[in-house]
Structure formats: C-alpha cells, structure tokens
Design a protein around this motif. Structure first.
Motif, short mmCIF file in Angstrom:
data_model
loop_
_atom_site.label_atom_id
_atom_site.label_comp_id
_atom_site.label_asym_id
_atom_site.label_seq_id
_atom_site.Cartn_x
_atom_site.Cartn_y
_atom_site.Cartn_z
N SER A 255 1.04 -1.10 0.01
CA SER A 255 0.22 0.02 -0.01
C SER A 255 0.79 1.20 -0.08
CB SER A 255 -0.97 0.14 1.30
OG SER A 255 -0.18 -0.07 2.33
N ARG A 256 2.20 1.15 0.34
CA ARG A 256 3.16 2.21 0.31
C ARG A 256 3.96 2.33 -1.27
NH1 ARG A 256 6.56 2.03 5.85
NH2 ARG A 256 7.12 4.18 4.83
N CYS A 257 3.41 1.64 -2.08
CA CYS A 257 4.16 1.92 -3.40
C CYS A 257 5.41 1.36 -3.52
CB CYS A 257 3.92 3.06 -3.91
SG CYS A 257 2.03 3.77 -4.34
N ARG A 258 5.65 0.21 -2.64
CA ARG A 258 7.08 -0.55 -2.82
C ARG A 258 6.87 -1.87 -3.07
NH1 ARG A 258 8.58 -0.06 3.58
NH2 ARG A 258 6.46 -1.24 3.78
N ILE A 259 7.80 -2.05 -4.09
CA ILE A 259 7.99 -3.47 -4.40
C ILE A 259 8.45 -4.52 -3.45
CG2 ILE A 259 9.09 -4.97 -6.06
CD1 ILE A 259 8.78 -2.92 -8.07
N ARG A 260 7.81 -5.48 -3.25
CA ARG A 260 8.38 -6.55 -2.11
C ARG A 260 8.52 -7.67 -2.48
NH1 ARG A 260 6.14 -5.01 2.86
NH2 ARG A 260 7.58 -6.51 3.61
N PRO A 261 9.93 -7.71 -3.00
CA PRO A 261 10.42 -9.35 -3.55
C PRO A 261 10.58 -10.27 -2.36
CG PRO A 261 12.35 -7.56 -3.39
CD PRO A 261 10.87 -6.80 -3.15
N ASP A 262 10.55 -9.73 -1.21
CA ASP A 262 10.71 -10.67 0.16
C ASP A 262 9.41 -11.74 0.14
OD1 ASP A 262 9.77 -7.82 0.69
OD2 ASP A 262 9.29 -9.03 2.57
N ARG A 263 8.24 -11.00 -0.41
CA ARG A 263 7.12 -11.83 -0.41
C ARG A 263 6.90 -12.68 -1.61
NH1 ARG A 263 2.91 -6.81 1.10
NH2 ARG A 263 3.57 -6.43 3.08
N LEU A 264 7.96 -13.01 -2.62
CA LEU A 264 8.02 -13.80 -3.45
C LEU A 264 8.97 -14.83 -3.33
CD1 LEU A 264 6.54 -14.30 -6.39
CD2 LEU A 264 8.25 -13.10 -7.54
N ASP A 265 8.52 -16.15 -3.17
CA ASP A 265 9.32 -17.49 -2.86
C ASP A 265 9.60 -18.14 -4.39
OD1 ASP A 265 10.69 -19.34 -1.82
OD2 ASP A 265 9.20 -20.15 -0.59
N SER A 266 10.96 -18.35 -4.39
CA SER A 266 11.30 -19.16 -5.86
C SER A 266 11.57 -20.43 -5.41
CB SER A 266 12.44 -18.37 -6.46
OG SER A 266 11.80 -17.20 -6.91
N ARG A 267 11.70 -20.99 -4.10
CA ARG A 267 11.95 -22.32 -4.06
C ARG A 267 10.87 -23.24 -4.09
NH1 ARG A 267 13.12 -21.69 2.50
NH2 ARG A 267 11.42 -20.68 2.30
N LYS A 268 11.22 -24.56 -4.15
CA LYS A 268 10.07 -25.57 -4.42
C LYS A 268 9.21 -25.62 -3.04
CE LYS A 268 12.49 -28.93 -7.36
NZ LYS A 268 13.00 -30.04 -7.59
N PRO A 269 8.00 -26.10 -3.16
CA PRO A 269 7.07 -26.00 -2.12
C PRO A 269 7.71 -27.22 -0.94
CG PRO A 269 5.86 -26.28 -4.15
CD PRO A 269 7.10 -26.40 -4.48
N LEU A 270 7.33 -26.92 0.30
CA LEU A 270 7.92 -27.42 1.41
C LEU A 270 8.09 -29.07 1.28
CD1 LEU A 270 9.56 -27.12 4.07
CD2 LEU A 270 7.33 -27.29 5.07
N PHE A 271 6.93 -29.57 0.70
CA PHE A 271 6.73 -31.16 0.61
C PHE A 271 7.77 -31.47 -0.30
CE2 PHE A 271 4.84 -34.08 -2.04
CZ PHE A 271 4.59 -35.36 -1.20
N TYR A 272 7.91 -30.83 -1.63
CA TYR A 272 8.73 -31.23 -2.72
C TYR A 272 10.23 -31.30 -2.01
CZ TYR A 272 4.84 -31.34 -5.67
OH TYR A 272 3.49 -31.46 -6.25
N ARG A 273 10.33 -30.14 -1.21
CA ARG A 273 11.73 -30.10 -0.77
C ARG A 273 12.12 -31.31 0.13
NH1 ARG A 273 10.73 -24.52 0.14
NH2 ARG A 273 10.71 -24.54 2.25
N TYR A 274 11.38 -31.57 1.20
CA TYR A 274 11.52 -32.90 1.77
C TYR A 274 11.45 -34.03 0.97
CZ TYR A 274 10.38 -30.38 6.25
OH TYR A 274 10.38 -29.43 7.28
N ARG A 275 10.65 -34.12 -0.04
CA ARG A 275 10.68 -35.19 -0.86
C ARG A 275 12.21 -35.64 -1.51
NH1 ARG A 275 8.02 -34.91 -6.53
NH2 ARG A 275 9.82 -33.66 -6.76
N ASP A 276 12.60 -34.37 -2.20
CA ASP A 276 13.80 -34.41 -2.72
C ASP A 276 15.05 -34.67 -1.71
OD1 ASP A 276 12.74 -33.70 -5.08
OD2 ASP A 276 13.17 -31.54 -5.05
N SER A 277 14.90 -34.15 -0.60
CA SER A 277 15.88 -34.40 0.68
C SER A 277 15.82 -35.87 0.71
CB SER A 277 15.65 -33.78 1.82
OG SER A 277 16.64 -33.83 2.69
N ALA A 278 14.76 -36.41 1.16
CA ALA A 278 14.67 -37.92 1.35
C ALA A 278 15.32 -38.81 0.34
CB ALA A 278 13.24 -38.12 1.83
N GLY A 279 15.12 -38.44 -0.90
CA GLY A 279 15.51 -39.00 -2.01
C GLY A 279 17.14 -39.05 -2.03
#
Length: 313
Positions: A255-279
């Motif tokens: 609302s203060r006209c600031r771009i918030r890149p911190d609100r955009l997550d490019s990582r895989k979803p948590l479930f897929y990260r756990y799956r890849d880690s277990a694999g």
C-alpha cells in the motif's frame, strides 16, 4: 435405428490404453527428451485420482444429496487451489494458497450455479450427474489460466521489475504501475480458451459433447450443451484469473507503493523439498552401501594376496 449398448470397460482395457503412455516414454528415451519419468508419474496420478474420484462420485450420485454435492464442490476447489499454487506456479507469493482458493470459490461456484440453473435449464441446478462434471471442467480450465497468469506476473517481478519501479518513481499508484503487467498476464491466460472456442466443432469434437452423444442426447442438443459449457468456462477463467492477479499484484506491491520481492518465494514447495531431500539421502545411503561392499571385497582380496605372498616366502 438399432440401439447399441456401451461396452463395459475393465482394468484390462486401461492397461491396453496405458501402452500409449509407454510409447510416449519410449519416444522420450530414444530422442532424449527427458520427460519419460514425468509421463509415467502423470499417468499414475491420473489412474489413482480418477479411481478415487469414481468411488466418491458413485456414492454422491447415488445419494442425490445437495450437501454431498456442495461437499464435492468444496473439495474440488481445494484440490484445484493446491494444484494451481504448488504445481502450476514456479514462484509463490505470501498467503498464496488461501487467496487462490478464495479466487476460485468466488468465480467457479456462482458461475456454475447460474449456468446450470438458467443457461442449461436444470431444476434443481445441483443434480450431481450434471453439476459436478461441469464444475470439474470449469475448474480444470481455471487452474491452467491462473497458472499462466501468475507465472507471467512473477517472472516480471523477478526478472524485469525495473519497469514497475520506474512507474512508481514517477508517482504512479500501484494499480497504474501494475496495470500493463496484469493486462498482459490476463491476455495470455485467456488465449488458450479463446483458441479452443475458435476451433471447437470445426476441427475438434470436445469431450463433453461426445459424452452427451454417447449418453443418448441428440447431436443438436449435445452441441448446444457444449456451447453453454464453453461460455461458462470462458467467464469463470476470466474472473478467477482477474481475482488471482489482484491478490498477487497487491501482495507484491504494498500500500506504500513499494515492490516487495521478499514476498515472492522461488523455492520448491516444502513438501517437494522434503521429498527431494529424502530421495538424496536414500540415494547416498545406497551408494555408501555399494562402496562399503566394494571396500570389504577389496580388503579381503588384499588380505588373501598378502597371505599368499607371506606363505610363498
């Protein structure tokens, strides 16, 4: 005119149909496309999901209960929001799942209710064998449209946010700054639906029309039914995507006209990260086990060689 009954399909027929997927996987292997595994996983999901859905819908159709229909509608929307959030989108913004779910509920439920009641003249509108399949088709197209739109917006904010920052620096509001990005994303999202409507009936015979004909409706009635469904799909996809874009853009530009890149997550979803880690851990364990076995064999052979050498001396 001689009426013929539809053949009863068994799991043997499904296995025969699965050969087409195996052909695609073999083609991928020969040409090095790298999608053979994805095809097999998608086919397995298709079989599992349709089997479960068949069991559930069979009970809902038999009960003919309005609460069962609304329960299925809510479940389909939750599953659709999950698919759009975690599988169709490469990047996710803060609180994306509940906002996408709200977008889908706000568009698919009203349009499906109004369309079945008035455009299709169904009374009551919630007849399970009519309402649930139509809602499923609407949701399927909405998921694809939302995925295209949000991936376009998130790519712009991740890779080409200078244009938006320039608009904001010159005093534009966040809606004015985001408007070009939103318009382009909405246009791309609706393009598949427009293309589908432009060739339907001329080149392709859609599945719902085919099903209606097989179910006993006349070709003319089936064609009119397909027209209504396509118009409902178009409106629902547009409204779903518009709401999803609104939530995404207002999250990424505050609302203060600031771009918030911190609100955009490019990582895989948590479930897929756990799956890849277990694999990875499982694969490392297998490799270590193989290496350990080789070392043991090597040390035994070395010991035998040393003993043989000592005995020869």
């Amino acid at each position: 005119m001689v009426e013929t009954s539809s053949p009863t399909l068994t799991w043997t027929n499904v296995l025969i149909g699965l050969l087409f997927i195996l052909f695609d996987s073999l083609l991928s292997l020969v040409l090095g496309l790298g999608i053979g595994g994805s095809l097999v996983v998608a086919a397995a999901r298709c079989v599992l999901q349709l089997s479960i859905m068949g069991l559930i819908l069979d009970k809902v159709f038999a009960s003919n209960n309005i609460w069962g229909v609304f329960g299925i509608a809510a479940l389909l929307n939750v599953l659709g929001a999950t698919e759009a959030t975690y599988n169709k989108s490469k990047r996710r913004f803060t609180n994306m799942f509940p906002l996408i779910l709200l977008s889908m509920l706000s568009a698919t439920i009203p349009i499906s209710m109004l369309g079945t009641r008035f455009a299709m003249s169904q009374n009551p509108f919630w007849k399970p064998d009519q309402y649930v399949p139509i809602l499923g088709m609407i949701l399927g197209n909405a998921i694809s449209a939302i995925g295209i739109a949000l991936n376009t917006v998130h790519k712009e904010f991740s890779d080409n946010k200078d244009k938006i920052e320039t608009y904001l620096a010159f005093g534009a509001s966040r809606f004015e700054a985001c408007k070009p990005v939103g318009k382009e994303a909405l246009k791309l999202a609706l393009l598949p639906t427009v293309n589908q409507m432009s060739v339907i009936g001329l080149i392709s015979i859609p599945g719902m029309m085919t099903g209606a004909i097989v179910g006993g409706k006349s070709v003319e009635q089936a064609a009119r039914l397909q027209m209504i469904i396509m118009f409902m799909i178009s409106a629902s996809s547009a409204l779903c995507t518009l709401l999803a874009l609104f939530f995404s853009l207002t999250t990424l530009v505050d609302s203060r006209c600031r771009i918030r890149p911190d609100r955009l997550d490019s990582r895989k979803p948590l479930f897929y990260r756990y799956r890849d880690s277990a694999g990875e851990r499982l694969w490392k364990g297998i490799k270590n086990l193989r290496c350990w076995g080789r070392k043991e064999v090597g040390s035994e052979e070395e010991t035998r060689g040393l003993l043989n050498g000592q005995s020869s001396q």
